[in-house]
Write a protein that holds these residues in place. Sequence first.
Motif, PDB file in Angstrom:
ATOM      1  N   SER A 150     -15.792  27.448  -2.571  1.00 16.43           N
ATOM      2  CA  SER A 150     -16.635  28.190  -2.307  1.00 16.43           C
ATOM      3  C   SER A 150     -16.566  27.555  -0.860  1.00 16.43           C
ATOM      4  O   SER A 150     -16.546  28.185   0.464  1.00 16.43           O
ATOM      5  N   ARG A 151     -15.704  26.274  -0.160  1.00 11.31           N
ATOM      6  CA  ARG A 151     -15.648  25.694   0.299  1.00 11.31           C
ATOM      7  C   ARG A 151     -13.752  26.254   1.063  1.00 11.31           C
ATOM      8  O   ARG A 151     -13.696  27.054   2.390  1.00 11.31           O
ATOM      9  N   ARG A 152     -13.015  26.939   0.375  1.00 11.54           N
ATOM     10  CA  ARG A 152     -11.732  27.921   0.302  1.00 11.54           C
ATOM     11  C   ARG A 152     -12.393  29.355   0.541  1.00 11.54           C
ATOM     12  O   ARG A 152     -11.917  29.809   2.265  1.00 11.54           O
ATOM     13  N   LEU A 153     -13.519  29.728   0.623  1.00 11.14           N
ATOM     14  CA  LEU A 153     -14.063  30.758   0.835  1.00 11.14           C
ATOM     15  C   LEU A 153     -14.367  31.200   1.820  1.00 11.14           C
ATOM     16  O   LEU A 153     -14.369  32.056   3.373  1.00 11.14           O
ATOM     17  N   ARG A 154     -15.614  29.701   2.165  1.00  8.58           N
ATOM     18  CA  ARG A 154     -16.242  29.429   3.663  1.00  8.58           C
ATOM     19  C   ARG A 154     -14.804  29.954   5.073  1.00  8.58           C
ATOM     20  O   ARG A 154     -14.683  30.241   6.108  1.00  8.58           O
ATOM     21  N   VAL A 155     -13.998  28.827   4.892  1.00  8.82           N
ATOM     22  CA  VAL A 155     -12.731  28.711   5.275  1.00  8.82           C
ATOM     23  C   VAL A 155     -11.605  29.865   5.405  1.00  8.82           C
ATOM     24  O   VAL A 155     -11.978  30.638   6.654  1.00  8.82           O
ATOM     25  N   THR A 156     -11.776  31.067   4.516  1.00  8.92           N
ATOM     26  CA  THR A 156     -11.685  32.207   5.065  1.00  8.92           C
ATOM     27  C   THR A 156     -12.011  33.008   5.604  1.00  8.92           C
ATOM     28  O   THR A 156     -11.786  33.459   6.610  1.00  8.92           O
ATOM     29  N   ALA A 157     -13.495  33.143   5.147  1.00  6.02           N
ATOM     30  CA  ALA A 157     -14.265  33.508   6.195  1.00  6.02           C
ATOM     31  C   ALA A 157     -14.789  33.151   7.897  1.00  6.02           C
ATOM     32  O   ALA A 157     -14.573  33.696   8.677  1.00  6.02           O
ATOM     33  N   SER A 158     -14.339  31.673   7.735  1.00  7.40           N
ATOM     34  CA  SER A 158     -14.173  30.949   9.080  1.00  7.40           C
ATOM     35  C   SER A 158     -13.805  31.493  10.309  1.00  7.40           C
ATOM     36  O   SER A 158     -13.179  32.307  11.229  1.00  7.40           O
ATOM     37  N   VAL A 159     -12.048  32.093   9.069  1.00  6.83           N
ATOM     38  CA  VAL A 159     -11.015  32.457   9.961  1.00  6.83           C
ATOM     39  C   VAL A 159     -11.024  33.634  10.075  1.00  6.83           C
ATOM     40  O   VAL A 159     -10.619  34.323  11.395  1.00  6.83           O
ATOM     41  N   ALA A 160     -11.176  34.947   9.484  1.00  7.42           N
ATOM     42  CA  ALA A 160     -11.653  35.877  10.003  1.00  7.42           C
ATOM     43  C   ALA A 160     -12.959  36.521  10.895  1.00  7.42           C
ATOM     44  O   ALA A 160     -12.525  36.936  11.712  1.00  7.42           O
ATOM     45  N   ARG A 161     -13.902  35.266  11.381  1.00  5.65           N
ATOM     46  CA  ARG A 161     -14.630  35.806  11.940  1.00  5.65           C
ATOM     47  C   ARG A 161     -14.049  35.118  13.265  1.00  5.65           C
ATOM     48  O   ARG A 161     -14.330  35.898  14.651  1.00  5.65           O
ATOM     49  N   GLY A 162     -13.132  33.963  13.201  1.00  6.36           N
ATOM     50  CA  GLY A 162     -12.876  33.605  14.376  1.00  6.36           C
ATOM     51  C   GLY A 162     -11.891  34.662  14.781  1.00  6.36           C
ATOM     52  O   GLY A 162     -11.346  34.655  16.332  1.00  6.36           O
ATOM     53  N   ILE A 163     -11.464  35.265  14.225  1.00 10.08           N
ATOM     54  CA  ILE A 163     -10.476  36.627  14.472  1.00 10.08           C
ATOM     55  C   ILE A 163     -10.767  38.239  15.105  1.00 10.08           C
ATOM     56  O   ILE A 163     -10.322  38.710  16.192  1.00 10.08           O
ATOM     57  N   ALA A 164     -11.933  38.051  14.467  1.00 13.97           N
ATOM     58  CA  ALA A 164     -13.251  38.924  14.912  1.00 13.97           C
ATOM     59  C   ALA A 164     -12.940  39.040  16.429  1.00 13.97           C
ATOM     60  O   ALA A 164     -13.541  39.416  17.130  1.00 13.97           O
ATOM     61  N   SER A 165     -13.605  37.576  16.713  1.00 14.33           N
ATOM     62  CA  SER A 165     -14.349  37.724  18.287  1.00 14.33           C
ATOM     63  C   SER A 165     -12.790  36.992  19.689  1.00 14.33           C
ATOM     64  O   SER A 165     -12.921  36.737  20.032  1.00 14.33           O
ATOM     65  N   GLY A 166     -11.673  37.562  18.305  1.00 10.66           N
ATOM     66  CA  GLY A 166     -10.640  37.092  19.755  1.00 10.66           C
ATOM     67  C   GLY A 166      -9.814  36.380  19.465  1.00 10.66           C
ATOM     68  O   GLY A 166      -8.783  35.912  20.035  1.00 10.66           O
ATOM     69  N   ALA A 167      -9.730  35.042  18.707  1.00  6.21           N
ATOM     70  CA  ALA A 167      -9.266  33.814  18.638  1.00  6.21           C
ATOM     71  C   ALA A 167      -7.985  33.958  17.992  1.00  6.21           C
ATOM     72  O   ALA A 167      -7.757  35.007  17.448  1.00  6.21           O
ATOM     73  N   ALA A 168      -6.558  33.171  18.127  1.00  5.18           N
ATOM     74  CA  ALA A 168      -5.914  33.061  16.939  1.00  5.18           C
ATOM     75  C   ALA A 168      -5.640  32.813  15.774  1.00  5.18           C
ATOM     76  O   ALA A 168      -6.663  31.857  15.548  1.00  5.18           O
ATOM     77  N   PRO A 169      -4.991  33.296  14.684  1.00  7.34           N
ATOM     78  CA  PRO A 169      -5.032  33.400  13.418  1.00  7.34           C
ATOM     79  C   PRO A 169      -5.190  32.104  13.218  1.00  7.34           C
ATOM     80  O   PRO A 169      -3.295  31.532  13.851  1.00  7.34           O
TER      81      PRO A 169
END
Length: 426
Positions: A150-169
């Motif tokens: 779950s932690r690995r999936l949450r990290v991936t989801a958090s990075v995806a949300r950051g990318i969607a908001s315009g943050a650098a990957p």
Amino acid sequence: MGIRGRIALAISFVTALAVVVLGVAVHHISGLERDRQAQAYQDGLLSSALQVYQRDGTMALGAQLDDAALPFPLAQAVAKGHSGTYISGGDDPRVWAATPVGGDKVLSVSASYPDRDPLQTALDRALVVAGAATVALMAVVAWFVAQSLSRRLRVTASVARGIASGAAPDADALVTDGRDEVAELGRSVHHMASSLAARVAAERQFTADVAHELRTPVAGLVASAELLPHPRAVEMVQERAQTMRALVEDLLEVSRLDAGVESAQLDAVELPSLVRGIVKRAEGQRGVGDVAVEVVGEGRIVVTDARRVERVLVNLLANAAKHGRPPIVVRVEGTRIVVRDHGDGFPPGLVDQGPRRFRTAAPERGTGHGLGLTIAVGQAAVLGARLEFGEAEGGGARAVLDLPEEAEDVPEADRPVCRGAVAPQG
């Protein structure tokens, strides 16, 4: 319930099912073994009693001849000339062994055989305790295994949300090592983010290059327009040239905001006085007419960049003047600035998308380039403020700029985004 709880529950359920099946099997097998040992023991006693009877004609201890209580199934077997053992039930369960002897007589031995054996009860109790401990242990192990997944999936989801908001990957945050599905997902997200980042960077660079290339010819066009002899021609060319100049300047500003190179120059200012000054300077420009300023409560001193606050507020006022209807009211509540008009409100189609550059609701295409609110949102982000758009009570558009209570550095990935519907800016 999240995937962590579901995985832990599923593993615990399977473990409990396996423990129950194993416990029932062990209980059944141990019961059969107990019956076999009891019957073998009684068969051994019967053999000894038969030897005594054949040698001396007497009954050994516990042996009986033609016992009337002999169970019927065993009596039938003996009548056919067979020896056998049998376990009877009822109120007085017993284990029997019988064999035919000369003269149609039946020699038998029996012993009490209770349904519940202390050893069997102890074994069942041990099975229950061991099973419960196993299920509990597996539940804990499953929880930690699921926690890691779950932690690995949450990290991936958090990075995806950051990318969607315009943050650098963040390549370091993504789980890309390994051969499992989560690692494959992380690699896919990283590849997607890298591709998107490259495309966005190329688009930003293109916008900046175009704006820079247009600035020089536009400046020359504005200067040349003043040399035209006909007043109306001069007026028309100057109007178009000024519009093009404003577009170029807005494009440059959007390019700088996208690149994240802007930073706020913070100073302590008295917010009501700042707002009154901005409104006074904005009146008569970009179609902004009379604007009422209201102050609710005591005026607050805030630490902010006055120039960027003015840029945001002027764009909001110009948008209200172009797409709304008077009266336009600016209300100051603590560190909050509310701009409200009495028009038809924001277009419902832009409620979830926010301001989008080069989108305008003007019926005559070409009178606006739709960058004003995009710039307002970008400048608000530089200030660490939150700019929201919605509907006012009683109708009309309502834009709210919430300035931070105290000055603080806001990372680009955590910068606030606009929420609510947005009317395009001309």
